[in-house]
Structure formats: structure tokens, C-alpha cells
Design an enzyme around this catalytic site. Structure first.
Site, short mmCIF file in Angstrom:
data_model
loop_
_atom_site.label_atom_id
_atom_site.label_comp_id
_atom_site.label_asym_id
_atom_site.label_seq_id
_atom_site.Cartn_x
_atom_site.Cartn_y
_atom_site.Cartn_z
N LYS A 110 31.37 40.69 41.61
CA LYS A 110 31.28 39.35 41.04
C LYS A 110 30.85 38.39 42.15
CE LYS A 110 34.03 36.05 38.29
NZ LYS A 110 35.33 35.78 37.65
N SER A 139 35.40 34.84 32.65
CA SER A 139 34.24 34.44 33.40
C SER A 139 33.50 35.58 34.08
CB SER A 139 34.67 33.44 34.48
OG SER A 139 35.52 34.07 35.43
N SER A 178 39.96 36.38 32.96
CA SER A 178 38.54 36.65 33.24
C SER A 178 38.17 38.09 33.55
CB SER A 178 38.07 35.77 34.39
OG SER A 178 37.76 34.50 33.89
N1 GLN Z 1 38.64 31.28 30.61
C1 GLN Z 1 39.65 30.76 31.49
C2 GLN Z 1 39.17 29.46 32.08
O1 GLN Z 1 38.17 29.02 31.68
C3 GLN Z 1 40.01 31.77 32.53
C4 GLN Z 1 38.98 31.93 33.55
C5 GLN Z 1 39.35 32.92 34.61
O2 GLN Z 1 40.22 33.75 34.43
N2 GLN Z 1 38.69 32.80 35.74
O3 GLN Z 1 39.76 28.89 32.93
#
Ligand code: GLN
Length: 485
Positions: A78, A153, A177
Site C-alpha cells: 500500500k 481504503s 481498511s
Molecule cells: N473507512 C474508514 C475511514 O474512512 C476507515 C479507513 C481506514 O481504515 N483507513 O476513516
């Protein structure tokens, strides 16, 4: 089957028997990338040259009889992980030209284990999102249905594994995420306990929630990746000095006489009917394998999304203060003075969702509001953690859906942040409590979209998660299904 479709453990067997070389494996991965990356867009940048060099070195090592946990295995990273000398963007304009001077600890560990890096994967900007749509570099498509999101994400990391554009990948999980995109792309994804994996070199989003973890094609590979990634790191003050078990030893141990908690707050109206059916099937499989499923309650579940969307933006607003155009990254040109440079850099450098989070977080931390928002959220967070502590006195692990629906369409939720935030409704509590969770494929919706089941366990009990996830994987018989790209 082609080499790029195999798992880490299958490839390791072939490498040991000298049936294939590491260069053969990396070639088959890059052939696949050439064929499908134009459709999927899982990567922000490829590391092709480096990958072939690493593979050639792996073949040398194998010849000398030195074969390590990940020798010759192509892994995608990532783009939130600092890679020395290789651009790391966090999918943001503000870091579009940032070249880190050091490697994240996890990168060092993977290198030491012999891994080959395929490239940096796409993600929501600064990991803020659930769909990979907020990336400065464009959206990643779900390999099972190209008009749909891969989740987020870490959508690029999940899609790369699902599309066989790598063998395994790394993601980060602040509120879901890893698990959410794993579920939506039909792969295995684990968020370890807070403190289990070093976060040194992981670009910070919300420091009390962030964790790194693997995406893999099966549960055994998840155990292999965890063996490499987990462990204390003096460079990360939140990492815990505790021995790391051999996670592979938990495979095939069975779950006879286990108690699996089914939280009633996670089986509510509004869940997609096909997700509900897949969960009911999963409960049956778990019971058939010898476990007893009991209803449990996590009474503060309703507050999770609200608490998370105070704490995560508050921490983000502080962490993202460093992007000011002075130290690194993008700097706006033609500014009359320093203040204008700060303002223009941040206005031009961040996307809309990141700005929204910074504004919410700054507001929640401002004097006069701190007690009402941040302090209150922290207090409720303690209650959420206590719910889990109490639940684990009644059960070994908890089973819940990973997501309320299968993958949604690209653009479907971009105009409605609240709807987007609600897609994390089942994953966020895990991060607030600091416990580990794993998402495993458990079914398919009628349209051929994957559905994931999530197991949660007490702190540092990742082994239990591997144990039960391997049972589900063996009984659900979904491993052979692949997207038709
Ligand atoms: N979707 C969640 C957010 O927007 C979690 C994102 C994540 O785990 N990095 O914050």
C-alpha cells in the site's frame, strides 16, 4: 494454474523443489499486470526493475540453499508505507513527489524474509475512505465487477490480490481498511492487535487506531505473512514486546468445543439479504465443525461510528499538520508570504475528504468543544472496549458480517459522506477496542460479488482467528472461484 494464481505456500513448495524460479514467478505476475492493470488500476506505481533484481537475487539464494519465509514471493505494498528511495504518495497530491529516506520496519522485515516487491498500490487519500475513490490517482475497480468499488481504503492492495496481480499484499486498517476491501474483493485480510505489528514508516492517519496487516489468497498465507510482519520494534513506542507465536501452527487445529459469540447488534435490519443468508450459512458451517454459537451483546455498538468520526479526524488533524509545504511534499508556487504559502499548499494539496476530516478534527479539539466531543468520545470508546472484554468472558471468538452490503457501484456514495461512513459500521469497533480481526470469504451474492465474514478475538489472539478462519475456508469451498477479467 498459472504461477501468479498460486498461494505463497504453493509457490514455496515449487521453489524448494526447483520446479520454478523466482524470475518465472515475477514474470508471470508482470504478464498478468500487463494484461489486466489497465482495467483494474490497482497500482499507483510499479517496481518492475527492482522486482526482477530481487527475484534474481532470490534465485541465487535458493541455489545456495538459503530459502526464507518469503523468498521469491511477489508482494504489493500500500502506498502508505515508506519505501526508501521510492516515491510514496499516500494517494495525495501533497505527497505526489515525496521520496522517503528510509524503509518502514515492515518493509525491512519483508526484505529480510526474501520478498519481491511488485509496486505501490492505490488507496483512498491518506487512507480516508471506504472505496478508493478519494485517491489523487483515480479509482481502483473491483476485479469481480469493474463498475464497482473494491472497498477502501486499501482497495488497490485487495484488488491486486483478487486479480492475481501479486501473490499477497500489505494494507493498513484504521477503521476497517483491510477487512472491508478484503470482504468486497473476496480475499483474506487481517487487522492485527494494536501493537502487534510495527507502524514505524507507516504514514500516520489516526495514531491510536492505525495497524498494518496482510491481504492473502488463503488463510495459510495470512499466517505466513503474520509470522514475518509481527513483533516488537524499538522504533515504534506503541509496539508491544511480546513473543510472536508460529501462526502457521494454528491451521487445521479445528474448533471443537469452541464458543462463538454472535453479537445481536450486528444482525440488524438494513443488512443486505444476501449478506444475511451468507452469514446464516457461515454460522451453520461453524456449528458443524464442532463449535457452539451463542448470542452475545455489545451494547455500545450504536455509538461506534460517531465515536470513530470524532477520534479519527481529531488525530488526523494533528498528524496532517506537518504537510505545510516546508518540510516535504508539494509546495504551492507564487505565494506572497509564508502564511499564504501554507494556505495555498494545503488548499491545493489535499482533496475534499481529507479537508473535511481536518476541519471536523480541528473543531472537535478546539477549546470549549474538546470536552464535549473528543473527551466524551474517548470515554465512550472505553465503554466499547469494555463490551468486548465482557463478551470474551463468554466466547472464544466473535463472528459478524464484515460489511452490511457487497461492493457498491462507483460514484454511488461519493456525494453522501454519511452513507460512505456507514459502510464501516461493522469494522470500526475493532479498531476502537484495539483487538484483532480477520475477514474471510464466506459466500457470493447473486451478481457474483464476494461476501466476507469477520472473526474477532481478544488482544494478541490472532492465532485463534487463523484457527477458525482456516476451518471456515476448508468448509466453505470458495477458494477456487476467481474473477473473470
Ligand atoms: N473507512 C474508514 C475511514 O474512512 C476507515 C479507513 C481506514 O481504515 N483507513 O476513516
Amino acid at each position: 494454474m498459472k504461477l501468479n494464481e498460486l498461494t505463497i505456500h504453493e509457490l514455496q513448495d515449487k521453489l524448494r523443489r526447483i520446479e520454478v524460479s523466482a524470475v518465472d514467478i515475477v514474470s508471470s505476475v508482470f504478464d498478468r499486470i500487463d494484461a489486466v492493470e489497465g482495467k483494474v488500476h490497482a497500482y499507483i506505481a510499479l517496481m518492475k526493475e527492482e522486482a526482477y533484481e530481487q527475484a534474481a537475487r532470490a534465485d541465487e539464494d535458493i541455489k545456495q540453499g538459503h530459502i526464507k519465509e518469503l523468498t521469491g514471493i511477489p508482494i504489493a505494498l500500500k502506498d502508505i508505507l515508506c519505501t526508501k528511495g521510492f516515491r510514496t504518495t499516500c494517494a495525495s497530491h501533497v505527497l505526489h513527489n515525496y521520496i522517503p529516506p528510509y524503509d518502514a520496519t515492515v518493509i525491512e522485515k519483508l526484505k529480510q524474509a526474501g520478498a519481491v516487491f511488485t509496486g505501490k498500490t492505490n488507496m483512498d487519500e491518506f487512507a480516508m475512505g471506504s472505496s478508493t475513490e478519494t485517491s489523487y490517482f483515480g479509482v481502483t475497480k473491483n476485479p469481480w465487477a469493474l463498475e464497482r468499488i473494491p472497498g477502501g481504503s486499501s482497495g488497490g492492495s485487495a484488488a491486486a490480490v483478487a486479480a492475481d496481480e501479486c501473490i499477497a499484499s500489505i494494507g493498513s486498517d484504521t477503521g476497517g481498511s483491510i477487512r472491508q476491501p478484503a470482504a468486497l474483493c473476496g480475499v483474506v485480510g487481517m487487522k492485527p492487535t494494536y501493537g502487534r505489528v510495527s507502524r514505524f514508516g507507516l504514514i500516520a492517519f489516526a495514531s491510536s487506531l492505525d495497524q498494518l496487516g496482510p491481504f492473502t489468497k488463503d488463510v495459510e498465507d495470512c499466517a505466513i505473512m503474520m509470522n514475518v510482519m509481527a513483533g516488537y520494534d524499538p522504533k515504534d513506542s506503541t509496539s508491544v514486546p511480546m513473543d510472536v507465536p508460529d501462526y502457521r501452527s494454528f491451521i487445521d487445529r479445528g474448533i471443537d468445543a469452541w464458543t462463538v459469540g454472535i453479537p445481536k447488534e450486528y444482525f440488524i435490519e438494513g443488512i443486505d439479504a444476501e449478506v444475511m443468508t451468507a452469514m446464516q450459512e457461515t454460522i451453520k458451517l461453524v456449528e458443524k465443525a464442532g463449535a457452539r454459537c451463542v448470542e452475545i451483546s455489545l451494547p455500545h455498538t450504536d455509538y461506534c461510528v460517531a465515536v470513530y468520526y470524532i477520534i479519527a479526524p481529531a488525530e488526523a488533524s494533528s498528524n496532517l499538520a506537518r504537510y505545510d509545504g516546508v518540510k516535504y511534499g508539494y509546495r504551492s508556487s507564487k505565494c506572497r508570504d509564508l502564511l499564504e504559502m501554507y494556505k495555498k499548499t494545503r488548499s491545493e494539496g489535499f482533496g475534499a475528504e481529507v479537508k473535511r476530516r481536518i476541519m471536523i478534527g480541528t473543531y472537535a479539539l478546539s477549546s470549549g468543544y474538546y470536552d464535549a466531543y473528543y473527551k466524551k468520545a474517548s470515554q465512550v470508546r472505553a465503554l466499547i472496549k469494555r463490551d468486548f472484554d465482557q463478551a470474551f468472558t463468554k466466547c472464544d471468538v466473535i463472528l459478524a458480517p464484515t460489511t452490511p452490503t457487497p461492493a457498491f457501484k462507483i460514484g454511488e456514495k461519493t456525494d453522501n459522506p454519511l452513507q460512505m461512513y456507514l459502510s464501516d459500521i461493522f469494522t470500526i469497533s475493532t479498531n476502537l477496542a484495539g483487538i484483532p480481526g480477520v475477514s474471510v470469504p464466506c459466500g457470493f451474492a447473486g451478481k457474483g460479488l464476494p461476501i466476507g465474514a469477520q472473526f474477532l478475538a481478544g488482544h494478541f489472539e490472532e492465532g485463534k482467528l487463523i484457527q477458525i478462519a482456516s476451518v471456515l475456508e476448508k468448509t466453505a469451498h470458495l477458494k477456487s472461484r476467481r474473477p473473470n477479467l
